[in-house]
Write a protein that holds these residues in place. Sequence first.
Motif, PDB file in Angstrom:
ATOM      1  N   ASP A   1      -0.435  25.937-125.362  1.00 15.02           N
ATOM      2  CA  ASP A   1      -1.958  25.926-125.662  1.00 15.02           C
ATOM      3  C   ASP A   1      -2.688  25.980-124.692  1.00 15.02           C
ATOM      4  O   ASP A   1      -2.285  25.919-123.206  1.00 15.02           O
ATOM      5  CB  ASP A   1      -2.130  24.766-126.324  1.00 15.02           C
TER       6      ASP A   1
ATOM      7  N   ARG B   1      -7.146  25.586-123.788  1.00 14.55           N
ATOM      8  CA  ARG B   1      -8.508  25.071-124.249  1.00 14.55           C
ATOM      9  C   ARG B   1      -9.252  25.044-123.091  1.00 14.55           C
ATOM     10  O   ARG B   1      -9.109  24.479-121.970  1.00 14.55           O
ATOM     11  CB  ARG B   1      -8.211  23.757-125.110  1.00 14.55           C
ATOM     12  N   LYS B   2     -10.488  25.297-123.139  1.00 13.94           N
ATOM     13  CA  LYS B   2     -11.507  25.328-122.285  1.00 13.94           C
ATOM     14  C   LYS B   2     -12.076  23.890-122.231  1.00 13.94           C
ATOM     15  O   LYS B   2     -12.400  23.302-123.139  1.00 13.94           O
ATOM     16  CB  LYS B   2     -12.639  26.328-122.608  1.00 13.94           C
TER      17      LYS B   2
ATOM     18  N   ALA C   1      -6.308  19.597-127.901  1.00 12.33           N
ATOM     19  CA  ALA C   1      -7.682  19.528-128.338  1.00 12.33           C
ATOM     20  C   ALA C   1      -8.617  18.603-127.760  1.00 12.33           C
ATOM     21  O   ALA C   1      -8.293  17.496-127.481  1.00 12.33           O
ATOM     22  CB  ALA C   1      -7.581  19.192-130.104  1.00 12.33           C
TER      23      ALA C   1
ATOM     24  N   ARG D   1     -14.079  30.225-133.578  1.00  9.77           N
ATOM     25  CA  ARG D   1     -15.276  29.930-132.835  1.00  9.77           C
ATOM     26  C   ARG D   1     -16.351  31.252-133.164  1.00  9.77           C
ATOM     27  O   ARG D   1     -15.814  32.365-133.143  1.00  9.77           O
ATOM     28  CB  ARG D   1     -15.029  30.036-131.351  1.00  9.77           C
TER      29      ARG D   1
ATOM     30  N   GLU E   1      -7.931  31.092-127.245  1.00  7.42           N
ATOM     31  CA  GLU E   1      -9.097  30.145-127.246  1.00  7.42           C
ATOM     32  C   GLU E   1     -10.235  31.359-126.857  1.00  7.42           C
ATOM     33  O   GLU E   1     -10.661  31.822-125.765  1.00  7.42           O
ATOM     34  CB  GLU E   1      -8.983  29.400-125.867  1.00  7.42           C
TER      35      GLU E   1
ATOM     36  N   ALA F   1      -6.671  25.113-136.678  1.00 11.46           N
ATOM     37  CA  ALA F   1      -8.020  24.847-136.138  1.00 11.46           C
ATOM     38  C   ALA F   1      -9.048  24.532-137.204  1.00 11.46           C
ATOM     39  O   ALA F   1      -9.008  25.180-138.221  1.00 11.46           O
ATOM     40  CB  ALA F   1      -8.400  26.354-135.423  1.00 11.46           C
TER      41      ALA F   1
ATOM     42  N   THR G   1     -13.792  32.325-125.872  1.00  9.68           N
ATOM     43  CA  THR G   1     -15.104  32.099-125.283  1.00  9.68           C
ATOM     44  C   THR G   1     -16.007  33.188-125.082  1.00  9.68           C
ATOM     45  O   THR G   1     -15.814  34.159-125.454  1.00  9.68           O
ATOM     46  CB  THR G   1     -14.560  31.486-123.912  1.00  9.68           C
TER      47      THR G   1
ATOM     48  N   SER H   1      -7.330  30.116-133.980  1.00 14.91           N
ATOM     49  CA  SER H   1      -8.605  29.516-133.153  1.00 14.91           C
ATOM     50  C   SER H   1      -9.826  29.918-133.949  1.00 14.91           C
ATOM     51  O   SER H   1      -9.845  31.237-134.731  1.00 14.91           O
ATOM     52  CB  SER H   1      -8.596  29.583-131.724  1.00 14.91           C
TER      53      SER H   1
ATOM     54  N   ASN I   1     -15.778  23.096-126.484  1.00 17.39           N
ATOM     55  CA  ASN I   1     -15.843  24.397-126.756  1.00 17.39           C
ATOM     56  C   ASN I   1     -15.514  24.655-128.195  1.00 17.39           C
ATOM     57  O   ASN I   1     -14.908  25.725-128.689  1.00 17.39           O
ATOM     58  CB  ASN I   1     -14.773  25.072-125.905  1.00 17.39           C
ATOM     59  N   GLN I   2     -16.355  23.767-128.716  1.00 20.37           N
ATOM     60  CA  GLN I   2     -16.180  23.905-130.486  1.00 20.37           C
ATOM     61  C   GLN I   2     -17.443  24.585-130.919  1.00 20.37           C
ATOM     62  O   GLN I   2     -18.493  24.748-130.354  1.00 20.37           O
ATOM     63  CB  GLN I   2     -15.946  22.467-130.946  1.00 20.37           C
TER      64      GLN I   2
ATOM     65  N   SER J   1      -6.256  19.801-133.468  1.00 24.75           N
ATOM     66  CA  SER J   1      -7.726  20.307-133.545  1.00 24.75           C
ATOM     67  C   SER J   1      -8.759  19.281-133.695  1.00 24.75           C
ATOM     68  O   SER J   1      -8.509  18.285-134.596  1.00 24.75           O
ATOM     69  CB  SER J   1      -7.881  21.386-134.554  1.00 24.75           C
TER      70      SER J   1
END
Length: 387
Positions: A250, A252-253, A303, A97, A184, A52, A186, A95, A383-384, A343
């Motif tokens: 995996d 991912r949004k 990713a 964020r 992930e 990540a 969020t 991950s 969504n980074q 990533s």
Amino acid sequence: MRRTLISLCTALTLALTGAVAAGPAQAAARAPSPGTPTPVTAANLVTPLSVAAGRGSSVLFTQNFAGLLDRTDANGNVSTVYRTSTPGAEVGAVSYRYGVTVFAENTGAGSENPAITTGLIKAILPGGRVVTLADVATHEEQTNPDGNVRYGFRDLPASCLAQVPAEVPASYTGHVDSHAYATEPTLNGVYVADAGGNDIVVVNPWTHSVRTVAVLPPSVTHVTAQAAQATGLPACTVGHDYYFEPVPTDVRKGWDGWLYVSTLPGGPEDPSLGARGAVYRVNPRTGATQLVASGLASPTGLAFSPRGDLYVAELFGNRVSVITRGSHTARPFLSVPLPADVSVKGCTLYVTTNALPGDNTPPAGQVVKVTLAGERRGAVGPNQDAD
């Protein structure tokens, strides 16, 4: 026929054929051109199955079977962020964020023994404190979300089922098992791809509760006469479908607010059955699931780029592929050995390579990076986290 990467080297080879065909392309295909991979770390990592992009120029990566979560700085210096204190525990699913690093610490994955199985979702807060958000293995034990799903053969008469070799699970429902393989974060919680539970769950970091979002569809393989003869399956199985367990690797949004999930076929993950992996999109509110692309060779990492293209690490395909935004076709993008995860940050794609060691060879895992053509430097993806 439960198959997670923790037991990769002991796969049962069932040589069936007839993978689901890839969906048609729906959008004009752009052709992002890869740059030349350059090393981020030395080539001595032990099973780097997760990566990540972190804060600034840092990169987070796990050495799963060594129980380590590490980080590089802008100069390539590597430091250990977290080391498990539990003998035999696996650290993965990293991950990053909102200034928080999220990862999983697993024990007992693949054993189907709830007494020894844990799937701790942990977070490292900005101040450095490590907290446990939830144990998804406890949720699996209590609810077994795929417990009513029939795997194996669904329509064979009892007389035919009795002829299926003992090493092939002829017909069964989902077992209790958990292997938290990807996370992930969020604003709505931390989504977890549970490769053992065959589902996506979401962890509420405030209440520490866990909720099932969706059980992934089985991977269906049609038994041909050639396959039956080659594998010792009785002739009565020819023409029937075998429903393998899905193995989500995996989550991912995406740019559209849906969750994008890579899945392995629940049988052997090597190329013996052909490319049977897939990517699905899942509505995080309703759990509705739609196929995005199929015909992938062991997809284990996803990713999104800032413009919405989806990069896919195909472990045994020895490549990273790209599904351009709006398309249903994965196209080869970058040839690298045994890529386990990807990533993206801005116009840079990070890839873990040589993620599984060869027989009687020292670990050679590595994190590399390539520049993505057409991406805006410093851009923030679907969504980074901005620096």
